[in-house]
Write a protein that holds these residues in place. Structure first.
Motif, short mmCIF file in Angstrom:
data_model
loop_
_atom_site.label_atom_id
_atom_site.label_comp_id
_atom_site.label_asym_id
_atom_site.label_seq_id
_atom_site.Cartn_x
_atom_site.Cartn_y
_atom_site.Cartn_z
N GLN A 276 0.84 -1.19 0.00
CA GLN A 276 0.00 0.00 0.00
C GLN A 276 0.87 1.24 0.00
O GLN A 276 2.03 1.20 0.43
N TYR A 277 0.31 2.33 -0.52
CA TYR A 277 0.97 3.63 -0.45
C TYR A 277 -0.08 4.69 -0.15
O TYR A 277 -1.13 4.73 -0.80
N ASN A 278 0.19 5.50 0.87
CA ASN A 278 -0.69 6.60 1.23
C ASN A 278 0.02 7.91 0.91
O ASN A 278 1.14 8.14 1.38
N SER A 279 -0.62 8.77 0.14
CA SER A 279 0.00 10.02 -0.25
C SER A 279 -0.03 11.02 0.90
O SER A 279 -0.59 10.75 1.98
N LEU A 280 0.54 12.19 0.68
CA LEU A 280 0.49 13.28 1.65
C LEU A 280 -0.96 13.53 2.05
O LEU A 280 -1.87 13.54 1.20
N SER A 281 -1.18 13.75 3.35
CA SER A 281 -2.53 14.01 3.85
C SER A 281 -2.45 14.95 5.04
O SER A 281 -1.36 15.27 5.54
#
Length: 597
Positions: free
Chosen positions: A488-493
């Motif tokens: 998984q990859y979560n972008s800037l938030s």
């Protein structure tokens, strides 16, 4: 000749052992015994988990009580040992062909000793230096008991009524001891009489929650094209919490009321709903519904006999779902929903937990529930799914936000409400079968996001683009082996005004089916490349409390060493599941609010 119903005992058990920075293990067993009219089932699971987390903070802040402008370097590591016991016992009894009684009792118990070591340097401009070393020993205990009784009666074919009564008890006791050294460059103790910088401190947190839920439902297939569902629900909650931090000064324990809370909460919720499911044609269906909910929340401080919160809320929550089948494999959906999400009891409890000589963690009894409106357009083709979603959250909850104490000498880290949060999102789930031995699935959730906050000195509105991407690869190898790779990859938030940089990880595993005894053996590795480092930034959007600007690097356990798990599981008896798979419990929402940090 009519085939007799299969009877007997069936179940499964599993054992999991793991290694990361510490030991991990899980053992569980599920059993059920079925006769013609009675099904008995039970389960027990024990989990042992030793975890490790460290973080490193660099930044600046302006705190008058330590001398004004300061540059800070802060390192802390936390080791936790969790031992959790979970037991469930239940029965389904068929009194006659039309009436079934179901009962369920579950008990959860957890003991989690925690040790935290911190080492920090405060450079007070232009040339002073303070050094802090802290040792925090926590000893958390909590237990949770849930009982449920459900009666379902079929009036006639297509028409039935059900009544459910649930009771939940939750208790938490989390004392802690703090020993610190907060000295200047000459080795002299400083600010020893301040509430959170004394050499010896102790914390206490006690919570007791009791919840009663009653629910009644009625369903009737009025015609082949129209189904009616309606019901009522009532919930009563009583919660008491007492917490604080005491400092040992001049030979006695002293309590600062800025870091102490004693709250009793009473909450009553009543709801009624009506739903109609229309089959408008061979390929068109329409589901419409409305739910009315009224709640009354009251919070008092028994010691001061003062009222903290007295709030009443009554709202309608409509639902509309339109479905059009385009072919045997594809359909189009358009929906509108409105729902309510209440703060967890932990978030409301206004507890106090020591962090460092300048800061404490606390709850927020003034939190309002979140009201969410969703409009969704979806398209499904076989196992493929795509959708566009517009969502608006009023009073969204952002945790771990910064604020100043009333005396402006302590940093509070607590949850806060955002006036609103808007999402315009694309969702896609794409499975791909490359061959008989290779299957993969990709999913993406992303789009434009916007929120408004008003709890800082300079409120703001922020818009940005964010997304999360997940994939799974399944390989069927020769013989009885299979392998899996996922990631998984979560972008800037943003979590409120807190910025969280993008990060990702990859997991892998291999599984062996043991044909001789019907079990399986699985070896898995979490975060293969030790990539799960979370980078959090404060002060990038607006002026935070005490003008804090900081970079926080959080290293989870797998950042230091991948978590490797070996799991053995086996099923025996028939494949009939334990329990009859009754509808979702009426107390599910209340149980989820008892989140344990």
């Amino acid at each position: 000749m009519k085939k007799s119903k299969k009877q007997g005992t069936n179940g499964s058990y599993s054992l999991t052992g793991g290694y990361g920075m510490g030991e991990k293990g899980t053992a569980g067993i599920n059993l059920s015994h079925n006769t013609k009219n009675i099904n008995l089932y039970g389960s027990y699971t024990f989990q042992h988990d030793r975890t490790y987390t460290d973080l490193f903070i660099t930044g600046s802040q302006y705190m008058p009580f330590i001398g004004g402008n300061a540059e800070v370097e802060f390192y802390t590591k936390t080791k936790r040992i969790s031992n959790n016991h979970n037991a469930t016992l239940g029965t389904d009894i068929k009194l006659d062909p039309k009436t079934t009684i179901s009962g369920n009792l579950s008990y959860n118990n957890s003991h989690s000793p925690t040790y935290t070591y911190s080492n920090a340097g405060y450079k007070i401009l232009p040339d002073s230096l303070l050094r802090y070393i802290g040792h925090i020993n926590g000893n958390g205990h909590w237990d949770n008991l849930t009982s449920s009784l459900n009666i379902e009666h079929v009036l006639k074919e297509g028409e039935k009524i059900s009544v459910e009564a649930d009771y939940i008890h939750y208790g938490n006791n989390s004392p802690s001891e703090v020993n610190t050294s907060f000295v200047n460059k000459y080795g002299e103790q400083v600010y020893a009489n301040n509430s959170v910088s004394a050499q010896r401190q102790r914390g206490f947190a006690n919570t007791a929650i009791n919840v009663g839920v009653f629910k009644a439902d009625y369903a009737n297939q009025l015609s082949p094209l129209l189904k009616l569902e309606t019901g009522i629900k009532g919930t009563h909650t009583g919660s008491s919490s007492s917490s604080g931090i005491e400092s040992f000064n001049n030979g006695a324990w002293e309590r600062n009321m800025q870091t102490a809370a004693n709250i009793y909460m009473k909450e009553d919720i009543g709801a009624a709903y009506l739903s109609l499911n229309w089959q408008l044609g061979k390929s068109i269906s329409l589901n419409t519904g409305v739910r009315y909910e009224y709640s009354y929340t009251n919070m008092d401080n028994p010691q001061t006999r003062s009222n903290i919160v007295d709030r009443k809320l009554g709202k309608l929550f409509p639902t509309v779902l339109f479905t059009k089948k385009l072919s045997n494999r594809s359909e189009l959906q358009l929906s509108y929903t409105k729902r309510i999400s209440r703060p967890s009891y932990d978030d409301l409890a206004s507890y106090f937990a020591y962090s460092d000589p300048t800061a404490v963690y606390t709850g927020n009894p003034f939190l309002k529930p979140t009201i969410t409106n969703n409009i969704k357009l979806g398209y499904n083709y076989g196992d493929y799914s795509f959708s566009l979603l517009y969502s608006r959250d009023d009073n969204a909850i952002a945790r771990y936000q910064l604020s100043e104490s009333p005396a402006h000498d302590i940093l509070f880290i607590s949850p806060q409400n955002l006036p609103y949060q808007n999402y315009f999102t694309l969702q896609a789930n794409v499975p791909v079968k490359v061959s008989n031995w290779w299957e993969m699935t990709y999913s993406l959730v992303g789009g434009l996001r916007q929120f408004k906050e008003d709890y800082t000195l300079h409120p703001l509105t922020k818009s940005y683009f964010g997304y999360s991407f997940n994939f799974n690869q399944l390989f069927k190898l020769s013989g009885s082996f299979s392998a899996e790779v996922s990631g998984q990859y979560n972008s800037l938030s943003y979590n409120g005004t807190t910025r969280v940089d993008g990060f990702g990880l990859i997991n892998a595993g291999i599984k062996k089916e043991l044909k001789n005894n019907g079990g399986s053996l699985q070896l898995s590795v979490a975060d293969v490349f030790s990539a799960a480092q979370i980078h959090v930034r404060y002060g990038t959007l607006t002026r935070e409390a005490f003008d804090i600007k900081s970079n926080v690097l959080v290293n989870t356990e797998t950042r230091r060493f991948p978590v490797i798990k070996l799991t053995y599981s086996k099923s025996f008896g028939s494949t009939r599941p334990a329990g009859r798979g009754k509808p979702e419990s009426g107390s599910k929402e209340e149980s989820e609010r008892m989140r344990s940090n």
